[in-house]
Design a protein around this motif. Structure first.
Motif: not given
Length: 294
Positions: A7, A10, A15, A18, A29, A31, A58
């Motif tokens: 991400v 983030a 963010g 997410l 994740v 980030a 993302i």
């Protein structure tokens, strides 16, 4: 199956949601902070994706200063356009053909040519912010098609969350002090909960099965018009908080600022399930943030 998601952006409004939603759904994740990865640095982005693999990337990073971008367009071009292109280009060069790229975009890629816009309508931005986001979309589409990278461009509108004060909070705090708030009835769009949006993205877009393309993801609005005015939002806030409606004054002048805002940039979704009704999500947010549910 690879269950790692990267991400970007983030720490931002979307963010943060997410990262939360991905973790709740069992994703690992990654980030990176802006200090750890500046997406406008082409080499840094290339080096990062040379050593990191994931099922999904993302990109929620954005320079969102709509008025500031009119005075100084360079930061918006660096992040919204070049940064988005750098990410897609790095995935293409690294042959990450099993990594899906999700690029978050905005209703500001449209102007005032129409009142409603579907995914197939041609963007026509009327300010620097919208122009840079449009350019970012085009770069993502170009590199992903050339590199056969699956992608989704997610356009949304008027996000709110507890992370920072938005229009929703300005209205709520003003009228809770007993002060009058003037709300424009000239600007229409889609009020969207960042939490609802994050949940929908994770549920329906992070896997590889969905076809590549552009998607409009906003909280649903009843009626043929498909959107809501800033005045309509303010009235809903007053009703939810039990504040007299006469504290909301209807304004007929454009939203003021250095940047011209589209008066009608309502996103209509023909390609994805809609998010929950906007009033329902707004009321839930207001209850949790400003009062206990009755």
């Amino acid at each position: 199956m690879n269950t790692t998601a990267i991400v970007l952006g983030a720490s931002g409004l979307l963010g943060t949601e997410l990262v939360r939603e991905l973790a709740l759904c069992g994703w690992e994740v990654i980030a990176p902070t802006h200090t750890e990865l500046n997406i406008s640095d082409t080499k840094a982005v290339s080096d990062f994706f040379a050593t990191h693999t994931s099922a999904c990337v993302i990109n929620a990073a954005a320079h969102i200063g709509v008025d500031a971008s009119e005075l100084d367009p360079l930061p918006a071009w660096q992040v919204n356009a070049l940064g988005a292109g750098n990410v897609a280009r790095a995935l293409m060069q690294g042959k990450h053909t099993r990594t899906k790229l999700i690029q978050v975009s905005t209703n500001y890629v449209f102007g005032d040519a129409h009142e409603q816009y579907t995914e197939n309508d041609r963007p026509d931005p009327i300010n620097v912010y919208g122009t840079t986001k449009k350019a970012g979309e085009e770069l993502v589409e170009n590199y992903c098609r050339v590199g056969t990278i699956p992608y989704a461009i997610i356009r949304t509108s008027w996000l709110y969350s507890p992370l920072r004060e938005t229009y929703v909070d300005k209205v709520a705090t003003t009228i809770l002090r007993g002060e009058v708030f003037q709300a424009a009835d000239t600007h229409w769009g889609n009020l969207t909960s960042a939490r609802d949006l994050a949940s929908a993205i994770v549920a329906s877009r992070v896997t590889l099965e969905e076809p590549s393309g552009r998607y409009h993801m906003v909280n649903s609005v009843a009626g043929a018009r498909g959107g809501v005015s800033r005045y309509g939002i303010a009235i809903c806030i007053a009703d939810t908080l039990g504040v007299p409606r006469d504290l909301i004054k209807k304004g007929d002048t454009p939203v003021l600022g250095l940047a011209v805002r589209p008066r009608h940039a309502i996103l209509v979704s023909n390609m994805t399930p809609t998010l929950p009704p906007w009033e329902e999500s707004l009321r839930s947010y207001l209850h949790s943030r400003y009062q206990s549910p009755k």
